[in-house]
Scaffold this active site. Structure first.
Site, short mmCIF file in Angstrom:
data_model
loop_
_atom_site.label_atom_id
_atom_site.label_comp_id
_atom_site.label_asym_id
_atom_site.label_seq_id
_atom_site.Cartn_x
_atom_site.Cartn_y
_atom_site.Cartn_z
N HIS A 297 0.63 -1.06 -0.04
CA HIS A 297 -0.04 0.04 0.02
C HIS A 297 0.84 1.47 0.02
O HIS A 297 1.88 1.29 0.73
CB HIS A 297 -0.99 -0.06 1.15
CG HIS A 297 -0.66 -0.03 2.49
ND1 HIS A 297 -0.34 1.33 3.23
CD2 HIS A 297 -0.36 -1.09 3.47
CE1 HIS A 297 0.18 1.02 4.32
NE2 HIS A 297 0.15 -0.58 4.49
N ASP A 309 6.06 0.49 6.63
CA ASP A 309 4.54 0.35 6.38
C ASP A 309 3.95 1.50 5.49
O ASP A 309 3.82 2.69 6.01
CB ASP A 309 4.08 0.50 7.74
CG ASP A 309 2.36 0.15 7.83
OD1 ASP A 309 1.95 -0.28 6.65
OD2 ASP A 309 1.87 0.44 8.85
N GLU A 343 -5.04 2.50 2.52
CA GLU A 343 -5.29 1.16 3.43
C GLU A 343 -5.20 1.36 5.16
O GLU A 343 -6.14 1.09 5.59
CB GLU A 343 -3.95 0.47 3.23
CG GLU A 343 -3.81 -1.08 3.71
CD GLU A 343 -3.44 -1.02 5.36
OE1 GLU A 343 -3.55 -2.01 5.99
OE2 GLU A 343 -2.88 -0.06 5.81
N GLU A 344 -4.40 2.55 5.41
CA GLU A 344 -4.45 2.80 6.86
C GLU A 344 -5.70 3.16 7.55
O GLU A 344 -5.82 2.96 8.71
CB GLU A 344 -3.29 3.62 7.21
CG GLU A 344 -1.79 3.15 6.97
CD GLU A 344 -1.40 1.88 7.95
OE1 GLU A 344 -2.01 1.62 8.63
OE2 GLU A 344 -0.12 1.75 7.61
N ASP A 371 3.01 -6.45 3.34
CA ASP A 371 2.74 -5.33 4.23
C ASP A 371 3.14 -5.50 5.57
O ASP A 371 2.33 -5.72 6.33
CB ASP A 371 1.13 -5.09 4.08
CG ASP A 371 0.86 -3.90 4.80
OD1 ASP A 371 1.65 -2.81 5.40
OD2 ASP A 371 -0.47 -3.75 5.45
N HIS A 442 3.70 2.82 12.67
CA HIS A 442 3.00 3.94 13.03
C HIS A 442 3.58 4.99 13.68
O HIS A 442 2.87 5.76 14.59
CB HIS A 442 1.68 3.59 13.64
CG HIS A 442 0.59 2.66 12.70
ND1 HIS A 442 -0.57 2.31 12.97
CD2 HIS A 442 0.89 2.06 11.48
CE1 HIS A 442 -1.12 1.68 11.86
NE2 HIS A 442 -0.17 1.62 11.11
#
Lengths: 479, 479
Positions: A297, A309, A343-344, A371, A442
């Site tokens: 992504h 990520d 996506e997130e 991912d 994140h």
């Protein structure tokens, strides 16, 4: 990577979708290769040699690192629906075209937009000091200047859920549940429940706000953000994550203090009902009308540059497909690389793709997403029909020299292919060493320096071999 | 710990201070012990047994960790001259009294005050994104809204110093020099030169601002702050540090971009001409009028909670002295624990102490500060007269079972004792494993979780033995 819970949620939303068409057998559609091989061997000698050649080429290719460096440097953070994500899509189109992919395009869709503006937290008394905090994605704002209230701590989300309202009403709830470090990231599922669960349970009980210990395994002062969703009918209260050292500190302050610990929490956010996002797609056309979907992504959280990520997944799968194009000849099936959007914040790209391509899902032979960063791959998992597991076993033997064992036949395939999986598309998964993934996930620390170039090459080699074999072995992967 | 350069600077400032009085020999002052022992042995059997007993007690004592936890939790960050540092002094007085120290007092002094208010940096073009930045202590502010200019990179401070003014004028200078990780922190001296040097060299050449790669060895998005000083007569320009990953990112952006890379830097600071600080002092009175000074510094930078810099030093030396008080009997010399104030911003407490105690410096038998975190101790260093090195050798043999070898006779003794050392006071130093110290130094990550309780105990044991022996062995440490 979004929460596994959200992935499961997406799956359950889609599980009832009608998809009962008979699957197309590749043997019938193409009719070569498989019948000549002995029953126990699907891969031909030529295919094995070609897979070997591709693995060797991948192990000395710098392409994935170059793509990852370019994406994380020239674009940097790329929040879903933002102008930066739009620049990332343009980057994706240019790179795919430059690498010779065909049918390069952006398939756009819309989604609600949320971004953080400002965030701070401080113990006001009895031990005044700032705490490192970040708003959780989709949180409402506090009043300007912040919201000041007594903190009440719960060791777990379950403990909060069982609390009487009078213990919580008007207070800032602090859910202090820790996450377990595990090779396969298996600690994430239990730990991430509090990311939405704290605000929902606390809001239901009349709390003023909910803060959580970060869903992460590190001990640095970088709180982990991530998406949350308010349940229908529950009062929406501001919600944020403390870094692990700050959660330790707040827990200690509560244990030292004889009276109440007062906290000030200020979150300022910006929202819009709709913003544009999109999936970027490029193809290596095949000789049949079947499709193999791979990708990563393109969006990332805003705090870091999205190297693990999921810049890594984009770079690994794009570089792997390019290697297959160079070394593998025209494939039997079309190889479709998808750089998934948004996506997130709720698998918006995944859902938009499944909807836009509903008419051709039966021609999707197999799908997979990278991912989980760039940690080395240790197992090949699958979710294919029983008759096809032998072919997957053979593929594993082709990549065994990369240190990859055979995993089970219950692969998820990655969050963005979950709507496809729910619609009956077979998937495979290349399980990675995730011991440090949730140190970075994140956070601001998700940056290029965290990617080991040697591990990245091992990923590309395994993906390139799997893409080549999936696209060329004339096996029907469906049940 | 402040920059070694500043320590050296402080030393050079003091090197010419008049101090030519004859040193008092302890043998003359007390006249027992030494003359009875054989020439090669200064320590008595009873002293060796006592040192052993103290080491054993220290290895099972939780006191240092309790002090460190309390200081970092109940006070947290404690910037020099701030209200938080004043609370820390109160904390120190209460703890020293509760532990039974005598003559507990605060010796106040004044210093110019500086604090950060707000700081941000962003690449404006061609790759818009935020960078993690922190103002260097004493930096002037930028205009409100920030200062926007082209970035010009220099691989080293030396390269900047040799640059022509036209390359620099009106630009934001970026000094990208890296720091080397070393056991003894020896990479710090060369690396920290740019902390003041970048702004001074760039200001002299007409630059708009100066940013540096953090003086630190980690790769997390936490910039390292630290004090800087403007040279007289040089235009004062705003100056700040990027985290190491952000310095990498800016260097990459410069290498990718075909045109200029534009940066916006905003620093907002608050200054006052004078604020109050102080040294907190407690004593274990001795039988002679000689004094052994030990301690750590109470102030910390504002970003973290000052666990390794220098809560650890305060906790280690206070706990060690307390153990000596409990197990060692009334010492020959007074043991004076000093919790130094305002070390980070220019050794203000050290200078104030040397001035206030100028009349009794000749009675300072030996001094040492713990200011390098809680990494395990591997060597005993000294700076004593040649006749006293044998006694230090014997002391090292007493702590050898803690893994401590004999270091050289050129110890610094720690930054806050540098004015004493310059005035002729002998010093010892317990050299610590500093491999990870500069990962944390002056960052938000300087928090309690980074301290290994077992290493802390080893530190306390070595310090307790050294305090006991220094205070009781009737040797004159002076040349």
């Amino acid at each position: 990577m979004i929460g596994r819970l959200l992935g499961i949620c997406a799956l359950s939303l889609c599980a009832s979708a009608a998809f009962a068409q008979p699957t197309l057998g590749v043997r019938n559609a193409v009719g070569e290769g498989a019948t000549d091989a002995p029953a126990a061997e699907v891969l031909t000698g030529a295919q094995k040699r070609k897979a070997d050649e591709i693995i060797n080429a991948a192990l000395s290719s710098e392409l994935a690192y170059e793509l990852l460096e370019s994406l994380t440097t020239e674009i940097g953070p790329r929040l879903a629906g933002s102008e930066a994500e739009a620049r990332a899509r343009q980057w994706g189109v240019e790179r795919l075209k430059a690498l010779g992919f065909k049918n390069v395009r952006i398939e756009t869709f819309e989604l609600p937009y949320w971004q953080r503006v400002r965030e701070s937290a401080a113990i006001v008394s009895p031990y005044p000091q700032q705490l490192a905090v970040t708003a959780l994605g989709n949180s409402v704002a506090t009043p300007k200047g912040g919201l000041q209230a007594e903190v009440v701590r719960f060791a777990s989300l379950d403990e909060l859920r069982q609390a009487p309202a009078e213990r919580v009403k008007g207070k800032i709830v602090f859910v202090d549940e820790k996450m377990t470090r595990m090779m396969d990231g298996g600690g994430y599922g239990p730990a991430v429940a509090k990311r939405s669960g704290a605000a929902n349970a606390a809001g239901r009980l009349g709390a003023a706000a909910a803060i959580i210990r970060s869903v992460g395994t590190d001990s640095h002062r970088m709180p982990h953000t991530g998406g949350m969703r308010y349940e229908d009918g529950v009062p929406q209260i501001p919600t944020a994550a403390l870094s692990n050292p700050d959660a330790d500190q707040l827990a200690r302050a509560l244990s030292y203090a004889e009276g109440p610990v007062m906290l000030n929490l200020e979150l300022s956010v910006e929202t819009r009902p709709a913003a544009t996002s999109g999936n970027v797609i490029g193809e290596i056309p095949g000789r049949s009308d079947e499709i193999v979907v791979v990708g990563g992504h393109l969006d990332s959280w805003d705090l870091g540059t999205g190297a693990v990520d999921d810049g890594a997944g984009v770079a690994i799968t794009t570089a792997a497909a390019k290697l297959v194009a160079v070394h593998g000849g025209k494939p039997l099936r079309t190889i479709r690389v998808v750089m998934w959007g948004s996506e997130e914040v709720g698998l918006h790209g995944a859902r938009a793709y499944a909807k836009a391509h509903a008419g051709e899902l039966e021609r999707h032979a197999i799908a997979s997403e990278s991912d989980f960063g760039a940690g080395s791959i240790y197992a090949l998992e699958s979710r294919v029909g029983q008759d096809a597991t032998g072919a997957i076993d053979e593929m594993q033997r082709q990549i065994a020299r990369l240190g990859i064992i055979r995993g089970g036949n219950e692969a998820s395939g990655g969050p963005d292919v979950s709507p496809l999986r729910a619609a009956g598309v077979p998937v495979f998964g290349l399980a990675q060493n995730g011991l440090d993934y949730f140190d970075l996930h994140h956070t601001p620390d998700d940056t290029l320096d965290k990617v080991d170039p040697a591990d990245l090459k091992q990923n590309v080699a395994a993906w390139a071999a799997m893409i080549y074999l999936s696209a060329n072995v004339p096996v029907d992967f469906r049940p």
